[in-house]
Structures are given as structure tokens and as C-alpha cells.
Design an enzyme around this catalytic site. Structure first.
Site, short mmCIF file in Angstrom:
data_model
loop_
_atom_site.label_atom_id
_atom_site.label_comp_id
_atom_site.label_asym_id
_atom_site.label_seq_id
_atom_site.Cartn_x
_atom_site.Cartn_y
_atom_site.Cartn_z
CB SER A 1 -0.89 0.00 1.25
OG SER A 1 -1.62 1.20 1.31
CG ASN B 1 6.61 7.54 3.30
OD1 ASN B 1 5.54 8.07 3.59
ND2 ASN B 1 6.85 6.25 3.55
CG LEU C 1 -2.56 7.89 5.74
CD1 LEU C 1 -3.49 7.61 6.91
CD2 LEU C 1 -2.60 6.72 4.77
CG ASN D 1 -3.66 0.47 3.61
OD1 ASN D 1 -3.70 1.61 4.06
ND2 ASN D 1 -2.85 -0.46 4.09
CB CYS E 1 -0.08 5.28 8.66
SG CYS E 1 0.63 6.71 7.82
CE LYS F 1 1.73 -2.11 5.68
NZ LYS F 1 1.70 -1.46 4.37
CB VAL G 1 7.18 -4.29 9.18
CG1 VAL G 1 7.58 -5.49 10.03
CG2 VAL G 1 8.35 -3.93 8.24
CG ASN G 2 3.03 0.80 7.78
OD1 ASN G 2 3.75 1.53 7.10
ND2 ASN G 2 1.73 0.93 7.80
C1 LIG Z 1 5.72 6.38 -0.06
C2 LIG Z 1 5.09 5.34 0.80
C3 LIG Z 1 3.74 5.41 1.13
C4 LIG Z 1 3.14 4.46 1.93
N1 LIG Z 1 1.81 4.55 2.22
C5 LIG Z 1 1.22 3.56 2.94
C6 LIG Z 1 -0.19 3.56 3.19
O1 LIG Z 1 -0.91 4.44 2.72
N2 LIG Z 1 -0.73 2.57 3.93
C7 LIG Z 1 0.04 1.56 4.45
O2 LIG Z 1 -0.47 0.67 5.11
N3 LIG Z 1 1.36 1.51 4.22
C8 LIG Z 1 1.96 2.49 3.48
N4 LIG Z 1 3.32 2.41 3.23
C9 LIG Z 1 4.10 1.30 3.79
C10 LIG Z 1 4.34 0.19 2.74
O3 LIG Z 1 3.11 -0.37 2.33
C11 LIG Z 1 5.24 -0.90 3.31
O4 LIG Z 1 4.64 -1.46 4.43
C12 LIG Z 1 6.60 -0.38 3.71
O5 LIG Z 1 7.05 0.56 2.77
C13 LIG Z 1 7.64 -1.48 3.85
O6 LIG Z 1 7.86 -2.15 2.63
P1 LIG Z 1 9.05 -1.77 1.61
O7 LIG Z 1 10.31 -1.67 2.41
O8 LIG Z 1 9.07 -2.85 0.60
O9 LIG Z 1 8.69 -0.45 1.03
C14 LIG Z 1 3.92 3.39 2.43
C15 LIG Z 1 5.27 3.31 2.10
C16 LIG Z 1 5.87 4.26 1.30
C17 LIG Z 1 7.32 4.13 0.97
#
Ligand SMILES: Cc1cc2nc3c(=O)[nH]c(=O)nc-3n(C[C@H](O)[C@H](O)[C@H](O)COP(=O)(O)O)c2cc1C
Ligand SMILES: Cc1cc2nc3c(=O)[nH]c(=O)nc-3n(C[C@H](O)[C@H](O)[C@H](O)COP(=O)(O)OP(=O)(O)OC[C@H]3O[C@@H](n4cnc5c(N)ncnc54)[C@H](O)[C@@H]3O)c2cc1C
Ligand SMILES: Cc1cc2nc3c(=O)[nH]c(=O)nc-3n(C[C@H](O)[C@H](O)[C@H](O)COP(=O)(O)OP(=O)(O)OC[C@H]3O[C@@H](n4cnc5c(N)ncnc54)[C@H](O)[C@@H]3O)c2cc1C
Ligand SMILES: Cc1cc2nc3c(=O)[nH]c(=O)nc-3n(C[C@H](O)[C@H](O)[C@H](O)COP(=O)(O)O)c2cc1C
Ligand code: FES
Ligand code: FES
Lengths: 265, 314, 314, 265
Positions: B29, B77, B81, B107, B138, B173, B199-200
């Protein structure tokens, strides 16, 4: 479609200290590219620096199937870029973003580039001249030796003027001051600009003052480069001037009407 | 395609509403917009599932820029939202997504338990939504969200409320900003979650030494990317040992090898996040890579691979 | 040397036993052995302080190899507190360290509260020991250590016990594997800590996809290096806002710019860990770099810089 | 003292596919280096890969003030190493570790290298020959084309024997088998070896069986390279055979008496 290309580097040459022009063989991107658009470039296969680097399309050669970029080495990413050699493969995504709008009624235009901001403007100026427009090209730089484009533009059909901070060539002062003095003397249908933020603020002011539409190309830190992550927003006027909203530089831009952009202090 | 069984299912309370993914790779997401952006690069029907950007009831403007900072092998980042709100999503984004064969996971985030429940019940009957992912993690918004996900009691309340409001599969999540993520996963399971995803992002920051102030306009941001992979992988490993529901693993997955590590640690499915920015076709390469790995290792069913790291003798 | 006031002090209960560092740069425990190793590369008297490898009462053999895995911009280690024990340290290592003008901080670990107290009281009167760092955050040993540092009540007990056993300045080394590190710092402060140091390593892991088992013989390891810097920096920022005792910041500091970020976030002193492996002269370059930065910024006293990031208007 | 040198690359050449020899100008290290010691090399200025890479000293030229390394590209670090060009600066720390003990009474020695493990042994063999020792040098490789050193040793004064897995040159089989057949025919005062673990295990066995001291060079993942972090341990026999303890490959080694090393199953 966006093209994801493992493209071949044709040349990569320093033109003045810390500034390079790289020509890349990428026929599909060359075919589609519009002035103002950019590439998102993978500078390394390692995880640091992790992100791609956005770099404007500086020139394209449809016959040769190539595009060029003009970039300044400011950090690790651009440093790595400068190490590519002819024949190397470089992963690029593009063409991305909107473009400088060359509306049919924009017959007399001014193009203003400050420093490395001049990079996307050569492509624009040449397209404008080729489509029969009258183009005044103003390039601003710190000093004579920091000028990037003037020669290329020499016999392009543009009128070229130069502003240097130290007066070592052309007008002594900022390119916006030079533009202002032109706006006093002649009128333009549109102004196009790219450069440091204070210069773009100045352009916005002139655009309002002289009631001339101006289009400015913005920079913001980018993640995806294609509109998915919402990292790269800038603040623009919304609701007919009463509100503000965030727009994506990568897909809503990088070119915005100057009057819409809200520069925070 | 070979004979490999690659399908992953997440069962919800309604047997007819199971989430069925043709392969174990989904998008994370917030890193994949509403899909459309990436459809300009490849056919989204190849994905196991698409998780869209976090949705709130009302549209949100998000945080001021700069919202993104690069860090060693990672990014911070603070998007905050930004989203078009429930109606905007249903009206402007879902029609496109509905045309895909790939299931869509929505999400959801809220400032109150009621908001989560409302979103769940509204989305329950919307065509084209295959599952909900409850974002209680988040770190980029002032109220709600992560505040719910880092304490057991509030997590339990949110998940229970969502559970009561929908018969769609509910994925919770989890935030990594806790002492014991397995305990949180267990809490989510007890409250009726059908799966957990983790993980988030990790709460982090960077400082501009010239301006002597935080680089992100919002001070803090969420750290993602390969930098966090070792921690995320450990958390998936721990959670797998404590819950019986499927675990969706993510955090720094850049290529198929990373994905296989998560599956060996216990992930039934993996989500690709930050990697989309670096290499937009990463999800496809990961799908192919896992499949080739299974062929090479003589493993016919993805289910054999899930958690295998725990089962082999030392 | 310029006129810059670069000295950092950590006051303990005994005014005569203050820890006085000539500059704010120290080495992080476990990454600098007992100093002697690095003395083959440069003059250790230049350092603000040396924190030695974690000591236990009895010698420890440590974990089986492999003990180290490289990860993106980080490393995972599972040394497992291999050390010569209290007597071995005092007999074989301290005599060399005593000859330096640089103060020596001894990092102590135990399986029980009594062990911590015993180590503190034994070291209290040993010549050449300038402060104790209570390691309640090592993730690499089965019992004790991190188990104490991730819960408030046990943290309080350990710190109180150590406090009662020594009049040396007591630094409590906090684990980042918690939900709210500021709360832990506050607990340490209430229990009598003279300073807190953070962060220790994050619990992480890596999996060998060929052998389908964890890469580290010990399954888990501690993540350090630039990968964790954004999280560590955020934690220092949060702790600085909650406690009045000095904060020693560490976690991924590779160069003077990173160090300045930590100081702006609130660190009174910084510790260099993993960077020693990559660039053995990093601590010296960091000392010079901070000093040059202060000159350039017209800041004469390091105390003005500490936490400055919190004080400037937005 | 350990030398931390921003040294100049003299040459960096592929000798057979994936195998390179790099010569580095570093007079202080060249002066002090002993056979069996290694360098800890920084392969990039970015943070990934983060750690230095330990590589043995393959040769040294005191007059020229240079040292050479022989390395095989197996991953990112060695890949980056292969990109260095003559004139580039490379940061090296060294000389590190102990060395192969060439005790005065070791007059007849056997040196056994398997694959890339042969890298540190050329230096040893040449020093041994130059000090008047009788040296049998056995190199093992997959096949004829994978042999690394044999030619260099041709007129060095060593006796050279070769074992290839496929028999494409010399003995068909492992270098340990070849050594065993030599041990049946002649006696050595000491054996020195470097290579894959199974080979080193075999050397230990032969050392015990033929009551010949053997010294083997081990590898382990390293952090600091100078004895401070305790990452690089191997298990050795302690307490006169009753116990085991961990010793640091970087400073207690990389060379250990074969009989002391405990190879876990
Ligand atoms: C730019 C950005 C925006 C994100 N927005 C959301 C979101 O709206 N909701 C959510 O549950 N996670 C959000 N995430 C978290 C990602 O879904 C993910 O859990 C996190 O980035 C870890 O995975 P990665 O290392 O592969 O990016 C966001 C991540 C990034 C980088
Ligand atoms: C649409 C677009 C088009 C561009 N076109 C060109 C071009 O044609 N030629 C050219 O030379 N540059 C161009 N840039 C800028 C270029 O992307 C950056 O200079 C480059 O990414 C810096 O990378 P680096 O790793 O060398 O520097 P870094 O080490 O990443 O950064 C160096 C300094 O620049 C700042 N910085 C980096 N990226 C950005 C950003 N996106 N916005 C604001 N500050 C930033 C950093 O904070 C730091 O202070 C463009 C940027 C955008 C957004
Ligand atoms: C004292 C010493 C001397 C050495 N001398 C030489 C030499 O002269 N020539 C040469 O080519 N190589 C030598 N090596 C091995 C060399 O250090 C590794 O090949 C190199 O570090 C791999 O780096 P990479 O980034 O290319 O590969 P990586 O991507 O780091 O690793 C590639 C593969 O090798 C494994 N690996 C990496 N490092 C080690 C290690 N230290 N121990 C065990 N497995 C490892 C990884 O797990 C992976 O499977 C020596 C090692 C030591 C400890
Ligand atoms: C190899 C290694 C050994 C360590 N041993 C100890 C230890 O004995 N005691 C301790 O308190 N911290 C120990 N640490 C943690 C460091 O002191 C430091 O807190 C951590 O590495 C984060 O800083 P860095 O990212 O700069 O390395 C160790 C770290 C490493 C990498
Ligand atoms: S960079 Fe991702 S939306 Fe613009
Ligand atoms: S590598 Fe650090 S002790 Fe050997």
C-alpha cells in the site's frame, strides 16, 4: 506507455567543470519525448543511493534514435552518472511528466534558464523555432565560464541573451531582471522558465505584472517518478484561488503555470 | 507456466469471499498508487494482488513537502495519507481496478474506531474489493492510525470493530514500532483478523545540518526499503511462530531472493513496496524468480516453502 | 586547536568522579575491542572516551560462527558477548588502557540483577575505570541483557541495583527494540542513571535460501550501521525531549555530518561503532569535522549545539 | 603499526575469466608484508556493500614498492574491485594477520593451493625458495584452464605439480590426493595450504597421519580485520585437546596449525 529501457550510452562528456552531457541510444523514448519531460535514471545496481534520479531531456535526435541529458554533478547520484562510459548500459524510464505547452497562439515566446535549469530548455527552444515561432532565449549564469548553452543556440534561429551575476558576459544581474527589461520593450505570448526557486518566483511575479502566461518547471524529491507515491508534491492554488492543494511534480508537472504555484516563504 | 502450485488463499468468514491470488506477490500500500500508474509499464493482471494507497473517509491533503528523504539503502516518507477519500476512491479509481482480474485489497485508515468500522462496512458490498487491509501502523499522521497499532487493547478494539463490519477477508497491517510484534499479531488474530501483514515503516528522521532542522517538513517519517529488511524478516519469523493465520511479509524486498527469504521465514505472500520506485518491474521479476527457484529446488507447491526455514534441522 | 569549548562532562553522584571527555566523540562498545587493536592505527589519546567490549563476570566463549552478515548498508552481528571476564579484563586489558589520558567506560552485562550489581561494585574502585555503561540491550545472548532493557520494571531494578553499587557515573545503554524508548530512558533516569546511551542494535536476521536456514549460527543478530541511522536519530530526538540527563547518541554514524545530526537531535556525545570497521580513522575525522563545522557556523561551545534542532523556529 | 593507505592502482588485469591480479603501489606495506598476510580493502565509497573485503597478499615487489593481489569475482565487492583502473586510488589497510611460519628447520616443504586458495601461496613459495628451501608446489584446479599460478612458478626453482578435477592437466583428482602420494614417497618438514574447507580438512588428516606439521590459512567473514570485533572466529582445540575455543581469523590467523583447527560437520 512509459518505456523502461536498458539503454546504451553513446557519449558522456564534461562540457564545463562538473557539467556533463550524456547521449543515450533509446529510439522509443526519442520518438515520444516532448520538451519539458524527464527521465528517471537508475545510477547504480547497489542499494545506495537507492532511488532513481530525475533528469530532464535536454535534446533528442529522432533519426539517430537518441536523447541527451545535461546534468550537473552535485552528489553521489550524479557523480555515479558521470562515470558511465560509451557502450555501458544505463536503465532509464521515460519519457515522464507533462511538457511545456506550445499552444498554437504562442507565437512570440521567451525562454529563461538559470544555471542548470537551462537543461530542459534547449529542446523547447529548438522545437519552438522549428515550428516557426519567434524565440528569445535568456540564459543566466554565475559568470561567463558557467554558461551552458549559448553557443549551441548561436545559429539555431533563437535570439540569445545572456545575464551573468558578475557581468563577465552580457547583462550584469539576474536573468529575471533582463527579462523584465525586455518585457518593458516587447511583448511575449508566453514565457517558459526553469531554474532556481528564487528565479521562478521572480518569473511568477513578472507573469502577473505583465499579464503574460508563464510556465515554469519545478523540482522536488522523487520516489517513483510516475505518480504513484505522492512524494513529489508542490503546493498549487485550488478552488479558484481560495484554497491550496498538493500536486505531483512528476505527473501533474514538472511544468506548471507560474500563477498557480504557491511558493512558501 | 509450469505445474507449480502457486496459488495463495486468504480465507475470511464467508467461504465465497476468499481472497484468491494466482501467485504470492502483491504490491504494498502507498507504493503503487491505485495501480493505474504502473499499468503504463506492464500488465497488472500478472500480479497476485494489488493493495491500493491508504484510504480515509474524507479526502486528505497529506503533509507538506519535502515528504521524501533518501537514507542509506532506504527512504523516509511522510506522505501523510494523502488520498481522495472513500467516495473519490470508489468513483474515480475503483472502476479501472475492477476491470482487472487481479484482486484488489483496500488499505483503510481512521482517526477513531468508528471510522475504521464505517470504512469496512461501506466497502463490504462494493464490487471489485477483494479484501481489506487495516492500517493501524501509519506513522505519518498526527492522530489515529499507528496509535492504534502499537497498543494491544486499542488494536483489539479496532480489529474487532472492523471484523464485525464486513465479511471480506480482513488483513491487519502491523507496525514494527513495538517491543513484541508477535504479541500484536496474536492480538489481531484473537480479534478476528484473517491475516496479518508486516511490516509497515519504522519511525525515523533526518536532520538538515545547514538549516539545523528536520529535513522532512513533518519532522518524522517512515523508513522503508532494503535497510529495514533484516528487522522485517525477523519479525515475520517471530509472528509465524505465534499465529495460525497467514502472514503477508514485506519490508525491503527488492528481488526474488529477498522474497524467498520472507517465504522461508513464514510469509504466505509477499508485498513489494519501495522496490517499485527503483525497479518498476520488480514484482514481475519476483514472481518469475520465485517460480524458477521452486523448480530448481524441486518444490511443487508454494505451501511447502512457507515457513520452511523453521522446519529444517540445524 | 581553536578556542572552541569541546569538552563534555557526565556528572555522577561523586563530584570528584565526573566523566570528563575532551571532545564529544567516543567509541561504541564491542566495535573497538579493548582499544589496543586500534592503537596500531592511531593515537588513542585523541578520543573523547573509549567504551570497551561488554564484560561479564565470567569469561564467555560467545556464539558459534558465522557471527557476522552484511546487509544493505548494515551488518548483523551475533558475537554473543565473547569476553575475557572481569578478571581477565582487569588483568590483561586494563593496564594498557590505564596508560591513556582518554577515559575508559566499561560496558557491563549480566544474567541477573545481582550480576550487574556485582560487576558495578567490583569495578567501582578499580583504577582506570571512568564510568560504567550498563548494557541491558544486547540481543545476542539467550538470558539476561536485552530481556532487562525492554521492560520498564526490570530496567528500573537493574539500574537501581547498579546505582547503589557504585559512585562512578552510570550510563544506561538502551535497546531500540521497544515501543517507546523515551519512556525507557525516563525509567533509567528515575532509577538513578547519570546518562543514557542509545541505540544498541536492532534484532534482525537473514536467511540462506540455498540451505533454507538462518545465515547466522545464532538465528538472530543485531543490526547496526548506516541502515539504522534514521531510526536511531529519531530515538535520540525523542529521548532528548523526555530526560534531563545527557544522551549519548549512536547508530550508523559514519562521518562528521551524521555526528552533527545526532548532536542537533540532542546527543551530548556520540559513539562511533560499525564505522570503525569501514574506516578505522572515522572517530578522528569526526572530531575534526564537528570542530570545523562549529567554526564555520560560529558556534563556540558544543553545549549550544546539543539539541539545537529542537530549538530553532520552523 | 598497521598502515592505512590510499594507494594507487598500478595495474588490474584479468588473467583467466573472473580472476584478476591487481598491483598496488604501497611501499610501506610492501616493506613489511609477510607471506600469508592480507589486506582489508575498501571497495566503494557508498554504504553498500558496507564492509571492507579481506584479500591475501599475493606478491610483493619491495624495489617497486608494490604489492599484488589475486582475486576471484564472486559477488558485489570483488566485482567493484575489478572495475578499478590504473591510476585510481584504493584504500587498503595492512599488512594484517599472522603469517605462514617458515621456521629455520623447515627445509623441505610442500605448498598446496586449491582454486583461488593458491593466491597467498606464491609469495610464500618464492620466499621459501629464496631462502634456500626445497619447495614442492601443488596446485589444484577444476581443469587446465582454471589453473592460476603454474607458469609463474615455472622457473622459480620450485618443483611444481598440478592436480585437476577432470584430469585435463597433471594428476586427475584432488590436490590432497596428490600430496598423499608424495607423502608416501618423500618426507616434508612442513606443509602449507590454502583452499576450500574440504581440502583443508584433508590436509589436517594427512598432517596427523604422516606426522607432518601443516599450516592452513582459513577464511571467515570479517568486520574490522584487526581483532576488535570478534566476528571472524574459528573453533580451535584448547586446554590440551579437552576443550574448544574461538580464535580470531584476522589476528590469531589467518594461518593456523592444521591440527588445532576444529572443523564442524
Ligand atoms: C511512499 C510510501 C507510502 C506508503 N503509504 C502507505 C499507506 O498508505 N498505507 C500503508 O499501510 N502503508 C503504506 N506504506 C508502507 C508500505 O506499504 C510498506 O509497508 C513499507 O514501505 C515497507 O515495505 P518496503 O520496504 O518494501 O517499502 C507506504 C510506504 C511508502 C514508501
Ligand atoms: C523533474 C526534474 C528534472 C531535473 N532535471 C535535471 C537536469 O536536467 N539536470 C540536472 O543536473 N539536474 C536535474 N534535476 C535535479 C537532479 O535530479 C538532482 O540534482 C539529482 O537528483 C541529485 O542527485 P545526487 O545524488 O547527485 O545528489 P544528492 O546527493 O541526492 O543531493 C545533492 C543535493 O541536492 C538536493 N536534492 C537532491 N535531489 C533533489 C530534488 N529532486 N529536489 C530538491 N533538492 C534535491 C539534496 O538535498 C542535496 O542537498 C532535475 C530534477 C527534477 C525533479
Ligand atoms: C584472510 C582472507 C584472505 C582472503 N584472500 C583472498 C584472495 O586472495 N583472493 C580472493 O579472491 N579471495 C580472498 N578471500 C575471500 C574474499 O574475501 C571474498 O571472496 C570476498 O570478500 C567476497 O566479496 P564479494 O562482495 O565479492 O562477495 P559477497 O557478495 O560478499 O559474497 C559472495 C559469496 O561468498 C560468501 N562469502 C563472502 N565473504 C566470505 C568470507 N569471508 N568467508 C566465507 N564466505 C564468504 C558469501 O556468503 C557469498 O556466498 C579471502 C578471505 C579472507 C578471510
Ligand atoms: C560487532 C559488534 C559488537 C557489539 N558488542 C556490543 C557490546 O558488547 N555491548 C554493547 O553494549 N553494545 C555492543 N554493540 C552495539 C554497539 O555498541 C552500537 O550500539 C551499535 O552497533 C550501533 O551503533 P553503530 O551503528 O554505529 O554500530 C556491538 C555492535 C557490533 C557491531
Ligand atoms: S515521484 Fe512518486 S508521485 Fe511523484
Ligand atoms: S574481523 Fe574483527 S575481530 Fe576479526
Amino acid at each position: 506507455m512509459i518505456i523502461d529501457d536498458n539503454a546504451r550510452v553513446i557519449t558522456n562528456k564534461m562540457i564545463i567543470p562538473a557539467h556533463y552531457v550524456m547521449e543515450i541510444h533509446s529510439p522509443d523514448i526519442a520518438l515520444k519525448a516532448l520538451p519539458g519531460q524527464f527521465l528517471h535514471i537508475k545510477v547504480t545496481n547497489n542499494t545506495s543511493p537507492l532511488l532513481r534520479r530525475p533528469i530532464s531531456i535536454h535534446m533528442r535526435d529522432r533519426e539517430k534514435g537518441s536523447i541527451s541529458i545535461l546534468y550537473r554533478v552535485v552528489g553521489t547520484g550524479t557523480q555515479l552518472l558521470s562515470h558511465y562510459k560509451p557502450g555501458d548500459r544505463i536503465n532509464i524510464i521515460g519519457p515522464l511528466g507533462n511538457c511545456f505547452p506550445l499552444a498554437a497562439e504562442f507565437k512570440r515566446i521567451a525562454v529563461v534558464g538559470g544555471g542548470i535549469g537551462t537543461a530542459p530548455l534547449l529542446f523547447l527552444a529548438l522545437e519552438a523555432v522549428n515550428s516557426g515561432r519567434d524565440v528569445l532565449y535568456i540564459e543566466g549564469a554565475r559568470c561567463r565560464d558557467a554558461l551552458l548553452l549559448s553557443e549551441h543556440l548561436g545559429n539555431s534561429g533563437c535570439r540569445v541573451m545572456v545575464a551573468t551575476d558578475d557581468g563577465s558576459l552580457g547583462y550584469r544581474g539576474f536573468p529575471t531582471e533582463l527579462l523584465k527589461s525586455r518585457l518593458e520593450r516587447e511583448s511575449f505570448d508566453a514565457v517558459y522558465a526553469c531554474g532556481p526557486k528564487p528565479m521562478l518566483k521572480g518569473i511568477k511575479k513578472l507573469s502577473l505584472e505583465y499579464r503574460t502566461p508563464a510556465f515554469i518547471s519545478l523540482e522536488e524529491r522523487m520516489g517513483c517518478g510516475i505518480g504513484a507515491c505522492l512524494s513529489c508534491v508542490c503546493k498549487v492554488i485550488a478552488d479558484g484561488g481560495r484554497g491550496a492543494e498538493y500536486r505531483k511534480v512528476c505527473t501533474d508537472g514538472p511544468v506548471f503555470p507560474a500563477e498557480a504555484v504557491m511558493f512558501d516563504e | 507456466m509450469s505445474d507449480i502450485i502457486f496459488e495463495v488463499r486468504i480465507k475470511g468468514p464467508d467461504p465465497k469471499r476468499e481472497l484468491i491470488m494466482k501467485n504470492p506477490v502483491m504490491t504494498a500500500s502507498g507504493t503503487f498508487g491505485f495501480g493505474r500508474e504502473y499499468s503504463r509499464l506492464y500488465d497488472l493482471n500478472r500480479l497476485g494482488a494489488i493493495t491500493v494507497k491508504g484510504i480515509t473517509i474524507e479526502p486528505r491533503r497529506g503533509n507538506p513537502p519535502p515528504r521524501l528523504i533518501e537514507t542509506p539503502s532506504g527512504i523516509l516518507n511522510s506522505i501523510g495519507l494523502q488520498n481522495p477519500g472513500l467516495e473519490g476512491f470508489i468513483g474515480d479509481e475503483l472502476p479501472y481496478l475492477r476491470r482487472l482480474s487481479t484482486p484488489v485489497i483496500v488499505n483503510i485508515s481512521g482517526n477513531t474506531i468508528e471510522e475504521y468500522a464505517f470504512l469496512a462496512s461501506e466497502l463490504d458490498r462494493v464490487e471489485g474489493v477483494s479484501a481489506l487491509e487495516v492500517n493501524v501502523s501509519c506513522p505519518n499522521v498526527k492522530e489515529g492510525c499507528m496509535a492504534f497499532g502499537i497498543k494491544k487493547d486499542s488494536l483489539f478494539s479496532v480489529v474487532s470493530a472492523v471484523r464485525k463490519s464486513t465479511t471480506l477477508p480482513v488483513i491487519v497491517k502491523l507496525s514494527p514500532n513495538v517491543r513484541d510484534i508477535a504479541e500484536m499479531a496474536e492480538t489481531a488474530e484473537n480479534a478476528g483478523a484473517d491475516a496479518v501483514s508486516l511490516v509497515n515503516t519504522f519511525l525515523g528522521m533526518a536532520i538538515d545540518i545547514d538549516r539545523k532542522k528536520p529535513l522532512l517538513a513533518n519532522t518524522f517519517g517512515g523508513l522503508s526499503g532494503p535497510a529495514i529488511k533484516p528487522i522485517a524478516l525477523r519479525m515475520v519469523w517471530e509472528v509465524y511462530e505465534r499465529v495460525d493465520i497467514p502472514v503477508i511479509g514485506m519490508g525491503g524486498i527488492m528481488n526474488w531472493k529477498d522474497a524467498v527469504e520472507f517465504i522461508l521465514a513464514g510469509a504466505a505472500s509477499v508485498a513489494v513496496g519501495t522496490a517499485n520506485f527503483v525497479n518498476p518491474t520488480a514484482p514481475l521479476e519476483i514472481i518469475d524468480g520465485i517460480e524458477n527457484y521452486m523448480i530448481r529446488e524441486g518444490i511443487n507447491d508454494i505451501r511447502e516453502l512457507i515457513g520452511l526455514g523453521h522446519r529444517l534441522p540445524a
